[in-house]
Design an enzyme around this catalytic site. Sequence first.
Site, PDB file in Angstrom:
ATOM      1  N   ASP A  34      40.121  32.596  37.938  1.00  0.00           N
ATOM      2  CA  ASP A  34      39.459  32.791  36.817  1.00  0.00           C
ATOM      3  C   ASP A  34      40.446  32.619  35.705  1.00  0.00           C
ATOM      4  O   ASP A  34      41.693  32.851  35.936  1.00  0.00           O
ATOM      5  CB  ASP A  34      38.785  34.139  36.569  1.00  0.00           C
ATOM      6  CG  ASP A  34      37.571  34.559  37.268  1.00  0.00           C
ATOM      7  OD1 ASP A  34      37.084  33.621  38.080  1.00  0.00           O
ATOM      8  OD2 ASP A  34      37.023  35.759  37.065  1.00  0.00           O
ATOM      9  N   HIS A 173      43.197  35.077  39.673  1.00  0.00           N
ATOM     10  CA  HIS A 173      43.266  34.732  38.210  1.00  0.00           C
ATOM     11  C   HIS A 173      44.659  33.795  38.055  1.00  0.00           C
ATOM     12  O   HIS A 173      45.531  33.734  38.684  1.00  0.00           O
ATOM     13  CB  HIS A 173      43.724  35.650  37.374  1.00  0.00           C
ATOM     14  CG  HIS A 173      42.354  36.662  37.053  1.00  0.00           C
ATOM     15  ND1 HIS A 173      42.333  37.676  37.999  1.00  0.00           N
ATOM     16  CD2 HIS A 173      41.613  36.561  36.206  1.00  0.00           C
ATOM     17  CE1 HIS A 173      41.235  38.220  37.732  1.00  0.00           C
ATOM     18  NE2 HIS A 173      40.825  37.823  36.576  1.00  0.00           N
TER      19      HIS A 173
END
Length: 204
Positions: A34, A173
């Site tokens: 992400d 992430h």
Amino acid sequence: MFYFTKTPAFLKSLYKSCIWNFSPAQPVVYLTFDDGPHPKATPFVLEQLKKYSAKATFFCIGKNVVEHPDIYQQILSEGHVAGNHTHNHLNGWKTSTEAYLDNIREASRYIRTNLFRPPYGRISPFQIKQLKKDYRIIMWDVLSADFDTGISGETCLQNVVFKMQPGSIIVFHDSEKAWDRMSYALPRVLEHCARQGLRMEAIL
Ligand SMILES: [Zn+2]
């Protein structure tokens, strides 16, 4: 900061129309990244994935795609899948549905996909209802918690390897904030999955 590294059943049942994991019948796990594209973290992730012929899903922020179009193209050209993560990383609980949908529409100018992941996992039932018309909403069942600057890379690694199972959707992430932990844990997670005979595939 409180969060679940393994999504509990009550949360999944509260948001039934979202996808939290896939069937455990196949030896496949789904790595997701992400908040990119990011000039340092994303190329690192791509290089690691390539070593294991692993495919992954990148929930990109529209604004970051505008800033790093070349890295976004590299994600796609290497066979990975992109998802929409809003244009400005909005929190659905703090944003009107109209503004939220507008922001996702803005991101969709740069990210062609039918996958959406709400930033922070925070989205209202009404927002889900609206988005379901155009998107599959992809949540997760395993959080590496690489965003948590209070934990070590080793803890981040353990969060993943001890909690995942076939069919798991795992969150990392490709961001500045997560770098120290993600860059430690990801190569080890990939090695672990390969040893366990788990394939790593993108969400389609
Ligand atoms: Zn995010």
